[in-house]
Write an enzyme that holds these catalytic residues in place. Sequence first.
Site, mmCIF file in Angstrom:
data_model
loop_
_atom_site.group_PDB
_atom_site.id
_atom_site.type_symbol
_atom_site.label_atom_id
_atom_site.label_comp_id
_atom_site.label_asym_id
_atom_site.label_seq_id
_atom_site.Cartn_x
_atom_site.Cartn_y
_atom_site.Cartn_z
ATOM 1 N N VAL A 154 0.837 -1.196 0.000
ATOM 2 C CA VAL A 154 0.000 0.000 0.000
ATOM 3 C C VAL A 154 0.882 1.260 0.000
ATOM 4 C CG1 VAL A 154 -0.364 0.198 2.506
ATOM 5 C CG2 VAL A 154 -2.149 0.900 0.963
ATOM 6 N N ASP A 155 2.048 1.169 0.602
ATOM 7 C CA ASP A 155 3.009 2.278 0.636
ATOM 8 C C ASP A 155 3.384 2.673 -0.800
ATOM 9 O OD1 ASP A 155 4.808 4.070 1.615
ATOM 10 O OD2 ASP A 155 6.235 2.609 2.449
HETATM 11 N N1 AR6 Z 1 -5.427 -0.113 -0.907
HETATM 12 C C1 AR6 Z 1 -5.789 -0.703 0.261
HETATM 13 N N2 AR6 Z 1 -5.123 -1.726 0.810
HETATM 14 C C2 AR6 Z 1 -4.020 -2.187 0.157
HETATM 15 C C3 AR6 Z 1 -3.570 -1.626 -1.059
HETATM 16 C C4 AR6 Z 1 -4.326 -0.544 -1.589
HETATM 17 N N3 AR6 Z 1 -3.977 0.069 -2.739
HETATM 18 N N4 AR6 Z 1 -2.454 -2.303 -1.457
HETATM 19 C C5 AR6 Z 1 -2.231 -3.264 -0.534
HETATM 20 N N5 AR6 Z 1 -3.181 -3.216 0.424
HETATM 21 P P1 AR6 Z 1 1.340 -3.954 3.134
HETATM 22 P P2 AR6 Z 1 2.426 -3.976 5.872
HETATM 23 C C6 AR6 Z 1 -3.347 -4.038 1.636
HETATM 24 O O1 AR6 Z 1 2.260 -5.038 2.724
HETATM 25 O O2 AR6 Z 1 2.082 -5.389 6.042
HETATM 26 C C7 AR6 Z 1 5.790 -1.804 2.539
HETATM 27 O O3 AR6 Z 1 6.830 -2.147 1.690
HETATM 28 C C8 AR6 Z 1 -2.705 -5.394 1.630
HETATM 29 O O4 AR6 Z 1 -3.549 -6.347 0.985
HETATM 30 O O5 AR6 Z 1 1.178 -2.818 2.210
HETATM 31 O O6 AR6 Z 1 2.111 -3.018 6.984
HETATM 32 C C9 AR6 Z 1 6.208 -0.749 3.578
HETATM 33 O O7 AR6 Z 1 7.151 0.139 3.077
HETATM 34 C C10 AR6 Z 1 -2.567 -5.679 3.108
HETATM 35 O O8 AR6 Z 1 -3.762 -6.285 3.614
HETATM 36 O O9 AR6 Z 1 1.811 -3.294 4.555
HETATM 37 C C11 AR6 Z 1 6.738 -1.596 4.671
HETATM 38 O O10 AR6 Z 1 8.068 -1.954 4.424
HETATM 39 C C12 AR6 Z 1 -2.424 -4.303 3.737
HETATM 40 O O11 AR6 Z 1 -2.729 -3.362 2.709
HETATM 41 C C13 AR6 Z 1 5.882 -2.827 4.644
HETATM 42 O O12 AR6 Z 1 5.379 -2.925 3.320
HETATM 43 C C14 AR6 Z 1 -1.054 -3.998 4.272
HETATM 44 O O13 AR6 Z 1 -0.062 -4.610 3.469
HETATM 45 C C15 AR6 Z 1 4.669 -2.702 5.561
HETATM 46 O O14 AR6 Z 1 3.975 -3.922 5.587
#
Ligand code: AR6
Length: 330
Positions: A32-33
Amino acid sequence: MPLQIVRNDITTMKVDAIVNAANESLLGGGGVDGAIHRAAGPQLLEECRTLGGCKTGQAKITKGYRLPARYVIHTVGPVWQGGSHGEKSLLVSAYRSSLELAAAHHCESMAFPLISSGVYGYPKDQALQVAVDTIRSFLQSHDLTVYLVIFDRAAYTIGGKLFQEIAAYIDDRYVEAHTSPYESERRRMAAASAPMSAPAPAMFGSLLGELDQALGQLDESFSQMLLRKIDESGMTDAQCYKKANIDRKLFSKIRSDVHYKPSKATAMAFAVALELPLDQARELLKKAGYAFSPASKFDIIVEYFITHKNYDIFQINQALFAFDQSLLGG
Ligand code: AR6
């Protein structure tokens, strides 16, 4: 509705602030980042560089640049290491810090992704529970609309057993409603022709009193019945509408307009908040012009929870969501 669970891409949410599940460097990443940085444009990274990173469990705020949201709140969730390394309290803290930052910036609406549940490996069902519990407790003392944005369906599963029980309940109701019309007709006729037993004379006094009360309640509107039931329940108005996941503005509309006609989801939310048994829930709904329908999955699911005396609106909404139904609330 103060807490809404939606399936969406968070970068498209038109809210005051969206939350980014970042890492401690705040310099971007995947998941999501990555999506937020791509949608906001390079200026977001420029501002992030000035922030000096962010500790796990804390949050920092920037502008939203090309996003529809005014702000991005960057928070860092814990990396899952089996659950015994303080992950839960760090995750609670990530949500709380973000909520506090939004409130301090006078945000009226904000959207969270399911923090830590992707790359950081927090089990999705537990991540969801922490999110719901933390947001919900914050909303007890703050007026804010919070969206919890679920990206992939897999993130959203209610317990397998509960899912199956509800599925079976839905099937039973469908069967009752769609087969055997003769059987239900026969039952209705039998009930109608059953002799009524006469009440003993000593009971007349109290019966008359009840009849009087019942007749008085015939003319009651939805709003009047609701306010009466809130008084009878011993809850304050605020306790009731918060429990119903209804916002204060909608409640004051209902309160000030005797003839207010709520949506079915709103009426049901109040029936659940008041913990009404099924017959009384039916009465309240009827005042708003609705009935529980055996042809509607939404109605059957709410009915399932009422008959099982489970009045937790967030659990009901999780189940409704799992069955692709709209949610209870305003
Ligand atoms: N909209 C809403 N939710 C989303 C989207 C979106 N566009 N894309 C992904 N998700 P993650 P974390 C969901 O991995 O576990 C990054 O590299 C996804 O399905 O984004 O907190 C950062 O820089 C999941 O359920 O975040 C950190 O290094 C949720 O968002 C690390 O990842 C969170 O997944 C953070 O990991």
